[in-house]
Write a protein that holds these residues in place. Structure first.
Motif, PDB file in Angstrom:
ATOM      1  N   LEU A 188      -7.449   1.099   5.421  1.00 23.39           N
ATOM      2  CA  LEU A 188      -8.379   0.015   5.744  1.00 23.39           C
ATOM      3  C   LEU A 188      -8.675  -0.832   4.505  1.00 23.39           C
ATOM      4  O   LEU A 188      -8.708  -2.065   4.573  1.00 23.39           O
ATOM      5  N   SER A 189      -8.886  -0.174   3.379  1.00 21.92           N
ATOM      6  CA  SER A 189      -9.151  -0.905   2.135  1.00 21.92           C
ATOM      7  C   SER A 189      -7.925  -1.688   1.694  1.00 21.92           C
ATOM      8  O   SER A 189      -8.035  -2.814   1.197  1.00 21.92           O
ATOM      9  N   LEU A 190      -6.742  -1.096   1.880  1.00 22.71           N
ATOM     10  CA  LEU A 190      -5.507  -1.783   1.524  1.00 22.71           C
ATOM     11  C   LEU A 190      -5.325  -3.027   2.380  1.00 22.71           C
ATOM     12  O   LEU A 190      -4.872  -4.071   1.894  1.00 22.71           O
ATOM     13  N   ARG A 216     -10.602   1.662  -2.179  1.00 28.76           N
ATOM     14  CA  ARG A 216      -9.336   2.359  -1.946  1.00 28.76           C
ATOM     15  C   ARG A 216      -9.099   3.422  -3.014  1.00 28.76           C
ATOM     16  O   ARG A 216      -8.565   4.490  -2.730  1.00 28.76           O
ATOM     17  N   SER A 217      -9.503   3.134  -4.245  1.00 27.28           N
ATOM     18  CA  SER A 217      -9.317   4.112  -5.318  1.00 27.28           C
ATOM     19  C   SER A 217     -10.071   5.401  -5.013  1.00 27.28           C
ATOM     20  O   SER A 217      -9.542   6.506  -5.198  1.00 27.28           O
ATOM     21  N   VAL A 218     -11.308   5.274  -4.526  1.00 26.41           N
ATOM     22  CA  VAL A 218     -12.106   6.451  -4.167  1.00 26.41           C
ATOM     23  C   VAL A 218     -11.434   7.204  -3.022  1.00 26.41           C
ATOM     24  O   VAL A 218     -11.344   8.439  -3.028  1.00 26.41           O
ATOM     25  N   TRP A 225      -3.118  -1.041  -9.545  1.00 25.90           N
ATOM     26  CA  TRP A 225      -4.518  -1.022  -9.978  1.00 25.90           C
ATOM     27  C   TRP A 225      -5.317   0.039  -9.231  1.00 25.90           C
ATOM     28  O   TRP A 225      -6.184   0.702  -9.812  1.00 25.90           O
ATOM     29  N   SER A 226      -5.036   0.217  -7.947  1.00 26.22           N
ATOM     30  CA  SER A 226      -5.744   1.238  -7.169  1.00 26.22           C
ATOM     31  C   SER A 226      -5.489   2.626  -7.741  1.00 26.22           C
ATOM     32  O   SER A 226      -6.420   3.428  -7.927  1.00 26.22           O
ATOM     33  N   PHE A 227      -4.218   2.921  -8.044  1.00 18.54           N
ATOM     34  CA  PHE A 227      -3.879   4.233  -8.595  1.00 18.54           C
ATOM     35  C   PHE A 227      -4.454   4.402 -10.006  1.00 18.54           C
ATOM     36  O   PHE A 227      -4.868   5.504 -10.376  1.00 18.54           O
ATOM     37  N   LEU A 228      -4.467   3.316 -10.782  1.00 18.31           N
ATOM     38  CA  LEU A 228      -5.016   3.417 -12.142  1.00 18.31           C
ATOM     39  C   LEU A 228      -6.512   3.723 -12.099  1.00 18.31           C
ATOM     40  O   LEU A 228      -6.992   4.615 -12.817  1.00 18.31           O
ATOM     41  N   MET A 268     -12.092  -6.736  -6.119  1.00 15.29           N
ATOM     42  CA  MET A 268     -12.493  -5.516  -6.822  1.00 15.29           C
ATOM     43  C   MET A 268     -13.104  -4.484  -5.872  1.00 15.29           C
ATOM     44  O   MET A 268     -12.823  -3.290  -5.973  1.00 15.29           O
ATOM     45  N   LYS A 269     -13.934  -4.949  -4.927  1.00 13.06           N
ATOM     46  CA  LYS A 269     -14.585  -4.001  -4.019  1.00 13.06           C
ATOM     47  C   LYS A 269     -13.579  -3.244  -3.154  1.00 13.06           C
ATOM     48  O   LYS A 269     -13.620  -2.002  -3.104  1.00 13.06           O
TER      49      LYS A 269
END
Length: 307
Positions: free
Chosen positions: A164-166, A72-74, A182-185, A66-67
């Motif tokens: 980096l998050s990916l 990555r979402s941010v 999930w990242s894009f959502l 989740m972290k």
């Protein structure tokens, strides 16, 4: 067809898709307001990717992922805000080239968050990159500082954080489609409250009120989502077939060549010698870091394989 040729062909399909995302996004910036476009640009690919994943098996992100997924979402939100904003102020080529500086910022972020030393080649590459950015601000007779260039570089910096998050989230057992979906959502959900706060523009209301008459805009949004997905799919398959990342590294920058073709074909923008030189310097800086970093890692890989 040899495996090496298949890998190269898949990478070219990936870079072609990547160049098309810039082209379609450039068109959509004149159709929607920035925040509405940002939400739709993130939400539609998320729904498509998660629908594909759900058709096989519903995969929810585990607690340990989740972290990095939220991080990555941010970064995706920051990257897309900067990229779409730069598209409204700069030419397509300028925006895409600045977005492509992402790999150069990865060592800088690793230094800030993980204390990793920045190598000399990275410092040289960053210096060359900023010289290239300055040259890109030239109009042929003099150099004019453009704040929009810094916004474009912001897209590259956030892109580095996203990568980096990916990388961290890829260490889990989720597929690339699920991770990206999930990242894009989550990214679209972060943007939604801001979009609702500012509300819809007059252009947004016209398109939403008459979807049939505005079918070109909706079709462009669908195409944008599809090329976003195809970029990820083609690239992941290319890396699976390639013997090493360095085999495909030179092809990554072919999306700049595709973008230049779109620029000359669809847009009437002056391309001065100084701007061309600036683009060349940025590409050379990225290639410099890529190849020298790969070369420095070869001895370590050989030592590990001998154990």
């Amino acid at each position: 067809m040899p495996t090496e040729d298949k890998a190269a062909l898949l990478m070219l399909c990936s870079t072609l898709s990547l160049s098309l995302t810039g082209l379609v996004a450039k068109f959509l910036t004149s159709e929607f307001s920035l925040l509405t476009l940002l939400f739709l640009r993130l939400f539609i690919p998320a729904v498509l990717m998660l629908s594909v994943v759900a058709s096989i098996k519903i995969v929810l992100p585990k607690k340990n992922l989740m972290k990095p997924i939220l991080t990555r979402s941010v970064c995706v939100v920051g990257c897309q805000i900067c990229f779409l904003t730069s598209l409204t102020q700069l030419t397509l080529v300028e925006s895409v080239v600045l977005f492509a500086t992402g790999p150069l910022f990865i060592p800088v972020l690793e230094k800030l968050f993980f204390g990793t030393a920045i190598k000399r080649v990275v410092k040289v590459a960053l210096t060359v990159t900023f010289i290239g950015v300055i040259l890109m601000t030239s109009d042929g007779s003099s150099i004019h500082f453009k704040p929009e260039m810094l916004i474009g570089l912001g897209a590259g910096m956030f892109n580095a954080g996203s990568q980096l998050s990916l990388y961290r989230s890829s260490k889990g057992d989720m597929s690339a489609s699920a991770t990206n979906g999930w990242s894009f959502l989550f990214s679209s959900l972060l943007v939604l409250p801001i979009s609702l706060w500012y509300g819809l523009s007059d252009a947004d209301r016209v398109i939403l009120a008459a979807p049939i008459e505005s079918w070109v805009s909706w079709l462009a949004l669908l195409v944008l989502a599809l090329v976003t997905m195809s970029n990820q799919i083609f690239r992941s398959k290319a890396y699976k077939l390639a013997e090493s990342n360095s085999q495909l590294a030179p092809l990554i920058f072919t999306h700049l060549l595709f973008t230049l073709v779109w620029q000359l074909t669809f847009f009437d923008a002056e391309v001065t010698q100084e701007k061309v030189l600036g683009v060349v310097l940025i590409v050379v800086a990225s290639l410099m870091q890529t190849f020298i970093s790969k070369r420095e890692k070869i001895p370590k890989l050989k030592l590990k394989s001998c154990r």
